[in-house]
Design a protein around this motif. Structure first.
Motif, mmCIF file in Angstrom:
data_model
loop_
_atom_site.group_PDB
_atom_site.id
_atom_site.type_symbol
_atom_site.label_atom_id
_atom_site.label_comp_id
_atom_site.label_asym_id
_atom_site.label_seq_id
_atom_site.Cartn_x
_atom_site.Cartn_y
_atom_site.Cartn_z
ATOM 1 N N VAL A 109 -5.752 9.791 52.379
ATOM 2 C CA VAL A 109 -5.876 9.251 50.885
ATOM 3 C C VAL A 109 -5.044 8.082 50.369
ATOM 4 O O VAL A 109 -4.501 7.053 50.914
ATOM 5 N N ALA A 110 -6.230 8.085 48.882
ATOM 6 C CA ALA A 110 -6.008 7.231 47.990
ATOM 7 C C ALA A 110 -4.642 6.663 47.083
ATOM 8 O O ALA A 110 -4.327 8.153 46.527
ATOM 9 N N CYS A 111 -4.133 6.117 46.651
ATOM 10 C CA CYS A 111 -3.031 6.187 45.132
ATOM 11 C C CYS A 111 -4.386 6.062 44.100
ATOM 12 O O CYS A 111 -4.589 4.787 44.376
ATOM 13 N N THR A 112 -3.446 6.175 43.915
ATOM 14 C CA THR A 112 -4.995 6.490 42.455
ATOM 15 C C THR A 112 -4.354 5.311 41.383
ATOM 16 O O THR A 112 -4.675 4.791 40.090
ATOM 17 N N SER A 113 -2.529 4.902 41.896
ATOM 18 C CA SER A 113 -2.102 3.886 40.745
ATOM 19 C C SER A 113 -2.634 3.002 40.855
ATOM 20 O O SER A 113 -2.377 1.717 39.965
ATOM 21 N N CYS A 114 -2.013 2.966 42.041
ATOM 22 C CA CYS A 114 -2.403 0.914 42.493
ATOM 23 C C CYS A 114 -3.398 0.394 43.347
ATOM 24 O O CYS A 114 -3.693 0.018 43.732
ATOM 25 N N THR A 115 -4.506 1.601 43.590
ATOM 26 C CA THR A 115 -6.190 2.078 44.577
ATOM 27 C C THR A 115 -5.467 1.609 46.171
ATOM 28 O O THR A 115 -6.295 1.721 46.683
ATOM 29 N N ARG A 116 -4.427 1.200 46.618
ATOM 30 C CA ARG A 116 -3.877 1.008 48.172
ATOM 31 C C ARG A 116 -4.305 2.591 48.663
ATOM 32 O O ARG A 116 -4.120 3.899 48.127
ATOM 33 N N VAL A 117 -4.657 2.574 49.667
ATOM 34 C CA VAL A 117 -4.627 3.442 51.174
ATOM 35 C C VAL A 117 -4.062 3.771 52.467
ATOM 36 O O VAL A 117 -3.568 2.760 52.802
ATOM 37 N N TRP A 118 -3.885 4.646 52.581
ATOM 38 C CA TRP A 118 -2.334 5.197 53.423
ATOM 39 C C TRP A 118 -3.507 6.712 54.019
ATOM 40 O O TRP A 118 -4.023 7.122 54.062
ATOM 41 N N PRO A 119 -2.611 6.447 55.010
ATOM 42 C CA PRO A 119 -2.744 7.796 55.887
ATOM 43 C C PRO A 119 -3.126 9.485 56.032
ATOM 44 O O PRO A 119 -1.902 9.191 54.655
ATOM 45 N N ALA A 120 -4.241 10.145 55.816
ATOM 46 C CA ALA A 120 -3.757 10.825 54.948
ATOM 47 C C ALA A 120 -2.433 11.798 55.787
ATOM 48 O O ALA A 120 -2.071 11.814 56.997
ATOM 49 N N GLY A 121 -1.906 13.390 54.582
ATOM 50 C CA GLY A 121 -0.674 13.406 54.934
ATOM 51 C C GLY A 121 0.893 12.329 54.539
ATOM 52 O O GLY A 121 1.970 12.847 54.113
ATOM 53 N N THR A 122 0.388 11.193 54.198
ATOM 54 C CA THR A 122 1.343 10.771 53.188
ATOM 55 C C THR A 122 2.139 10.765 52.281
ATOM 56 O O THR A 122 0.696 11.356 51.521
#
Lengths: 211, 209
Positions: free
Chosen positions: B16-29
């Protein structure tokens, strides 16, 4: 600590997702002046500049000084048949205050042209100050920077300046109009706001706040 | 920049991508560990929100045009002007340029924004004749230009504070200024609620089908 789910193996910190179209890349830092652009939707993802931190802080300090000064000094004055009136930015914002139900607009206008631009500049100084000095990020720097970014569309000082120009033409027939010192300060502000948005590489700021 | 494998979206990769800072995290975070922004694979109820803000924006735009924006009192006369009436007056006095600027900023741009947002939202559900890149450009234009409609409210504020010459001439804001400002703010919120990733989802599905 539980192990992070290993969806695709490689290190997530090295990846970047386009906020506009969700495409994922392994981030490669471009050189200063170069830009990394999303291959799918052409959004600029990374655009670092040399010494951008110092420049942004300098611009932010200038914005604070200009807005505060421009708010208090008269920015336009008119003269008709021997009577004259001068108006400051604060007067303009408060013009709605006396007008009954329209009074809440006074608050909104003051926020859009004075408080939000100043707040954004202060947040930028708070966030980038320690980064430029090679210190660890200030407490809550991430939240501060996110707030500053969320406020970006609501900071309308530059639109106000163009509004001045239109107002001038509208009353040019009716009265003689003089520019006050604050008008020139606000005009300088427009240039600074444009510069500030051009120099800001969000990705680089977030990277620097990661430590 | 190196493409991670073939060009894939965060959702396809189980991220899942952060639309604010473009970092990606595992889905469900739930929250971005870097910037604290809430994470959503796609903004929930995004289209409903777009339509809700859009509708109140359109509704507020009606009284903004019916009520006077400004009332002017001079020694000889007092008059109230609506947005369009004011522009017509200016044109009659030969100020074609300014009349055009006002008509563009207060009529053409708001109407264009309503249309563009409706097109983008409808395009997500029903497909669109425009390509993804075109719609992305349209969205960016709407986002960029939306704020500039506030210019008319600022002009009213400037005139009302400046033209206070007692009996000689005075200008005071009319109720339309409030409705107009609300309409601009609601439309900005409508555009901000739109998740532009939805444009590309439909595009990618179309390519696969």
């Amino acid at each position: 600590m539980t192990p992070a789910p290993q969806a695709i193996g490689p290190d997530l910190t090295a990846m970047i997702a386009c906020p506009r179209c969700d495409a994922v890349y392994r981030a490669v830092q471009p050189g200063p002046g170069e830009r990394a652009v999303c291959a799918c939707c052409k959004t600029v993802l990374i655009a670092p500049r040399r010494r951008a931190g110092q420049q942004l802080i300098a611009v932010a300090v200038a914005v604070v000084v200009l807005v505060v000064a421009a708010t208090l000094a008269p920015f336009l004055a008119i003269e008709v048949a021997g009577r004259s009136n001068a108006s400051s930015v604060l007067d303009a914002a408060l013009a709605f205050a006396a007008a009954g139900p329209v009074a809440i607009l006074a608050l909104a206008v003051a926020a859009l042209i004075v408080f939000i631009p100043v707040l954004r500049a202060l947040l930028v100084i708070y966030v980038l100050g320690p980064v430029v000095l090679d210190r660890p990020p200030a407490p809550h720097a991430a939240a501060a920077f996110r707030l500053s970014e969320e406020l970006r569309p609501w900071s309308m000082a530059e639109i106000f300046v163009i509004g001045c120009a239109i107002a001038l033409v509208k009353i040019a027939d009716l009265a003689q109009v003089h520019f006050g010192p604050a008008f020139w300060m606000f005009a300088a502000l427009v240039v600074l706001v444009v510069v500030q948005d051009g120099f800001m590489c969000r990705y680089s700021v977030w990277k620097s706040l990661e430590r | 920049m190196e493409i991670a494998g073939t060009l894939r979206t965060a959702r396809e990769m189980g991220l899942v991508a952060c639309t604010s800072c473009t970092r990606v995290w595992p889905a469900g975070t739930e929250r971005c560990g870097r910037c604290g922004h809430r994470l959503h694979t796609r903004a929930p109820l995004a289209l409903q929100r777009v339509w809700a803000w859009w509708l109140v924006g359109v509704i507020a735009y009606v009284p903004a045009n019916l009520y006077p924006m400004l009332s002017t009192r001079t020694l000889v006369a007092s008059q109230e002007a609506t947005i369009i009436g004011g522009a017509v007056d200016l044109a009659r006095h030969g100020n074609w340029g300014i009349a055009l600027v006002i008509l563009t900023a207060s009529v053409a741009i708001p109407l264009g924004k309503f249309l563009a947002i409706a097109m983008l939202a409808l395009g997500v559900r029903h497909g669109s004749a425009l390509t993804g890149s075109r719609r992305q450009q349209l969205y960016q234009v709407v986002e960029y230009i939306g704020r500039w409609s506030m210019i008319d409210v600022f002009v009213v504020a400037i005139l009302a504070s400046l033209v206070q010459l007692g009996a000689v001439a005075s200008v005071s804001p009319g109720p339309a200024s409030l409705f107009f400002a609300l309409s601009v703010i609601f439309t900005m919120l409508s555009a901000q609620s739109f998740d532009s990733r939805l444009i590309w989802d439909a595009e990618r599905e179309g390519r696969r089908a």
